[in-house]
Design a protein around this motif. Structure first.
Motif, PDB file in Angstrom:
ATOM      1  N   UNK A 163       0.746  -0.953   0.037  1.00 26.47           N
ATOM      2  CA  UNK A 163      -0.022   0.026  -0.152  1.00 26.47           C
ATOM      3  C   UNK A 163       0.816   1.187  -0.112  1.00 26.47           C
ATOM      4  N   UNK A 164       2.211   1.057   0.351  1.00 28.83           N
ATOM      5  CA  UNK A 164       3.024   2.305   0.419  1.00 28.83           C
ATOM      6  C   UNK A 164       2.752   3.493   1.298  1.00 28.83           C
ATOM      7  N   UNK A 165       1.631   3.738   1.420  1.00 26.30           N
ATOM      8  CA  UNK A 165       1.125   4.578   2.604  1.00 26.30           C
ATOM      9  C   UNK A 165      -0.434   4.465   2.827  1.00 26.30           C
ATOM     10  N   UNK A 166      -0.713   5.289   3.956  1.00 27.56           N
ATOM     11  CA  UNK A 166      -2.075   4.949   4.353  1.00 27.56           C
ATOM     12  C   UNK A 166      -2.677   6.282   5.106  1.00 27.56           C
ATOM     13  N   UNK A 167      -3.631   6.910   4.795  1.00 24.62           N
ATOM     14  CA  UNK A 167      -4.159   8.007   5.401  1.00 24.62           C
ATOM     15  C   UNK A 167      -5.473   7.771   5.990  1.00 24.62           C
ATOM     16  N   UNK A 168      -5.784   8.223   7.186  1.00 28.94           N
ATOM     17  CA  UNK A 168      -7.156   8.009   8.130  1.00 28.94           C
ATOM     18  C   UNK A 168      -7.628   9.545   8.214  1.00 28.94           C
ATOM     19  N   UNK A 169      -8.810   9.673   7.784  1.00 26.56           N
ATOM     20  CA  UNK A 169      -9.701  10.907   7.800  1.00 26.56           C
ATOM     21  C   UNK A 169     -10.909  10.698   8.503  1.00 26.56           C
ATOM     22  N   UNK A 170     -10.915  11.850   9.522  1.00 28.39           N
ATOM     23  CA  UNK A 170     -12.365  11.904  10.397  1.00 28.39           C
ATOM     24  C   UNK A 170     -13.414  12.535   9.449  1.00 28.39           C
ATOM     25  N   UNK A 171     -14.793  11.874   9.518  1.00 30.36           N
ATOM     26  CA  UNK A 171     -15.828  12.410   9.086  1.00 30.36           C
ATOM     27  C   UNK A 171     -16.855  12.359   9.960  1.00 30.36           C
ATOM     28  N   UNK A 172     -17.878  13.616   9.838  1.00 32.42           N
ATOM     29  CA  UNK A 172     -18.793  13.477  10.708  1.00 32.42           C
ATOM     30  C   UNK A 172     -19.874  12.430   9.969  1.00 32.42           C
ATOM     31  N   UNK A 173     -19.936  12.097   8.942  1.00 35.59           N
ATOM     32  CA  UNK A 173     -21.142  11.219   8.359  1.00 35.59           C
ATOM     33  C   UNK A 173     -20.192  10.400   7.421  1.00 35.59           C
ATOM     34  N   UNK A 174     -20.393   9.073   7.615  1.00 33.08           N
ATOM     35  CA  UNK A 174     -19.727   8.123   6.659  1.00 33.08           C
ATOM     36  C   UNK A 174     -20.201   7.982   5.477  1.00 33.08           C
TER      37      UNK A 174
ATOM     38  N   UNK B  55     -14.578   2.675   7.081  1.00 33.11           N
ATOM     39  CA  UNK B  55     -14.641   2.455   5.583  1.00 33.11           C
ATOM     40  C   UNK B  55     -13.101   2.466   4.850  1.00 33.11           C
ATOM     41  N   UNK B  56     -12.680   1.781   4.065  1.00 34.82           N
ATOM     42  CA  UNK B  56     -11.479   1.909   3.262  1.00 34.82           C
ATOM     43  C   UNK B  56     -11.825   2.067   1.745  1.00 34.82           C
ATOM     44  N   UNK B  57     -11.119   3.025   1.212  1.00 36.28           N
ATOM     45  CA  UNK B  57     -11.485   3.577  -0.152  1.00 36.28           C
ATOM     46  C   UNK B  57      -9.767   3.639  -0.743  1.00 36.28           C
ATOM     47  N   UNK B  58      -9.865   3.719  -2.007  1.00 35.97           N
ATOM     48  CA  UNK B  58      -8.675   3.778  -2.668  1.00 35.97           C
ATOM     49  C   UNK B  58      -8.856   5.162  -3.678  1.00 35.97           C
ATOM     50  N   UNK B  59      -7.826   5.949  -3.496  1.00 32.44           N
ATOM     51  CA  UNK B  59      -7.627   7.174  -4.298  1.00 32.44           C
ATOM     52  C   UNK B  59      -7.453   6.786  -5.705  1.00 32.44           C
ATOM     53  N   UNK B  60      -7.410   7.665  -6.539  1.00 29.24           N
ATOM     54  CA  UNK B  60      -7.470   7.381  -7.915  1.00 29.24           C
ATOM     55  C   UNK B  60      -6.199   6.915  -8.446  1.00 29.24           C
ATOM     56  N   UNK B  61      -5.094   7.056  -7.719  1.00 28.80           N
ATOM     57  CA  UNK B  61      -3.671   6.390  -7.763  1.00 28.80           C
ATOM     58  C   UNK B  61      -3.491   5.060  -7.048  1.00 28.80           C
ATOM     59  N   UNK B  62      -4.576   4.487  -6.632  1.00 23.07           N
ATOM     60  CA  UNK B  62      -4.770   3.194  -5.808  1.00 23.07           C
ATOM     61  C   UNK B  62      -4.365   2.979  -4.490  1.00 23.07           C
ATOM     62  N   UNK B  63      -3.822   4.162  -3.743  1.00 25.40           N
ATOM     63  CA  UNK B  63      -3.165   4.309  -2.625  1.00 25.40           C
ATOM     64  C   UNK B  63      -4.645   4.107  -1.749  1.00 25.40           C
ATOM     65  N   UNK B  64      -4.613   3.123  -0.583  1.00 26.33           N
ATOM     66  CA  UNK B  64      -5.662   3.080   0.410  1.00 26.33           C
ATOM     67  C   UNK B  64      -5.669   3.987   1.191  1.00 26.33           C
ATOM     68  N   UNK B  65      -6.948   4.574   1.822  1.00 32.42           N
ATOM     69  CA  UNK B  65      -7.183   5.427   2.899  1.00 32.42           C
ATOM     70  C   UNK B  65      -8.491   5.019   3.622  1.00 32.42           C
ATOM     71  N   UNK B  66      -8.685   5.467   4.743  1.00 32.69           N
ATOM     72  CA  UNK B  66      -9.865   5.249   5.808  1.00 32.69           C
ATOM     73  C   UNK B  66     -10.504   6.242   5.929  1.00 32.69           C
ATOM     74  N   UNK B  67     -11.897   6.430   6.032  1.00 36.27           N
ATOM     75  CA  UNK B  67     -12.531   7.268   6.757  1.00 36.27           C
ATOM     76  C   UNK B  67     -13.299   6.594   7.977  1.00 36.27           C
ATOM     77  N   UNK B  68     -13.188   7.526   9.138  1.00 32.32           N
ATOM     78  CA  UNK B  68     -13.710   6.992  10.329  1.00 32.32           C
ATOM     79  C   UNK B  68     -14.621   8.278  10.867  1.00 32.32           C
ATOM     80  N   UNK B  69     -15.601   7.706  11.557  1.00 36.96           N
ATOM     81  CA  UNK B  69     -16.503   8.855  12.224  1.00 36.96           C
ATOM     82  C   UNK B  69     -15.817   9.604  13.322  1.00 36.96           C
ATOM     83  N   UNK B  70     -16.105  10.765  13.175  1.00 44.65           N
ATOM     84  CA  UNK B  70     -15.382  11.679  14.245  1.00 44.65           C
ATOM     85  C   UNK B  70     -15.917  11.750  15.612  1.00 44.65           C
ATOM     86  N   UNK B  71     -17.346  11.580  15.595  1.00 43.00           N
ATOM     87  CA  UNK B  71     -18.070  11.733  16.427  1.00 43.00           C
ATOM     88  C   UNK B  71     -18.272  10.250  17.182  1.00 43.00           C
ATOM     89  N   UNK B  72     -18.067  10.098  18.801  1.00 42.95           N
ATOM     90  CA  UNK B  72     -18.110   9.023  19.408  1.00 42.95           C
ATOM     91  C   UNK B  72     -19.238   8.828  20.284  1.00 42.95           C
TER      92      UNK B  72
END
Length: 130
Positions: free
Chosen positions: A71-82, A107-124
């Motif tokens: 995967x070469x790199x991996x971002x995690x992003x917080x979001x309000x609504x998945x 949830x896991x996604x891949x960007x247009x270049x194929x790098x995987x990244x995750x989005x996570x709920x920011x509210x707990x």
């Protein structure tokens, strides 16, 4: 005491820096760096954080979850609504792999270049669970 390090930048290898920077700019709202070009493009946050995208000839996109090309790199992003984030990311050109190890937690996604990244709920919930 060991030195304290402050992360100020991350750079991803890719085949098309301008296109990948445009994807992340639309997804995050970070500002394009004015010196961006076809070999190196960047995005800058208000706090000075920088994400760079550098052209690598013959770049091979990650094949996550298969590790034939790591995967070469991996971002995690917080979001309000998945669900809203998913709709936006898919509209912007991300893909959602069938393999989703986070279940309903992220949830896991891949960007247009194929790098995987995750989005996570920011509210707990009150117990701190996602």
């Amino acid at each position: 005491m060991p030195p304290r390090l402050k992360l100020t930048a991350i750079t991803l290898d890719c085949a098309d820096p301008v296109a990948l920077a445009a994807f992340y700019q639309r997804a995050t709202g970070l500002e394009p760096h004015p010196a961006s070009d076809g070999d190196f493009a960047g995005l800058t946050g208000e706090d000075g954080f920088f994400i760079g995208f550098q052209r690598v000839e013959g770049h091979r996109a990650p094949t996550w979850p298969d590790h034939a090309v790591p995967q070469q790199a991996h971002f995690d992003f917080d979001v309000d609504d998945l669900d809203e984030a998913e709709a936006l990311l898919l509209e912007l050109g991300a893909t959602k792999p069938e393999h989703q190890p986070g279940g309903r937690r992220w949830r896991v996604f891949t960007d247009p270049a194929g790098h995987p990244f995750c989005v996570c709920p920011s509210r707990r919930d009150p117990e701190g669970k996602p």
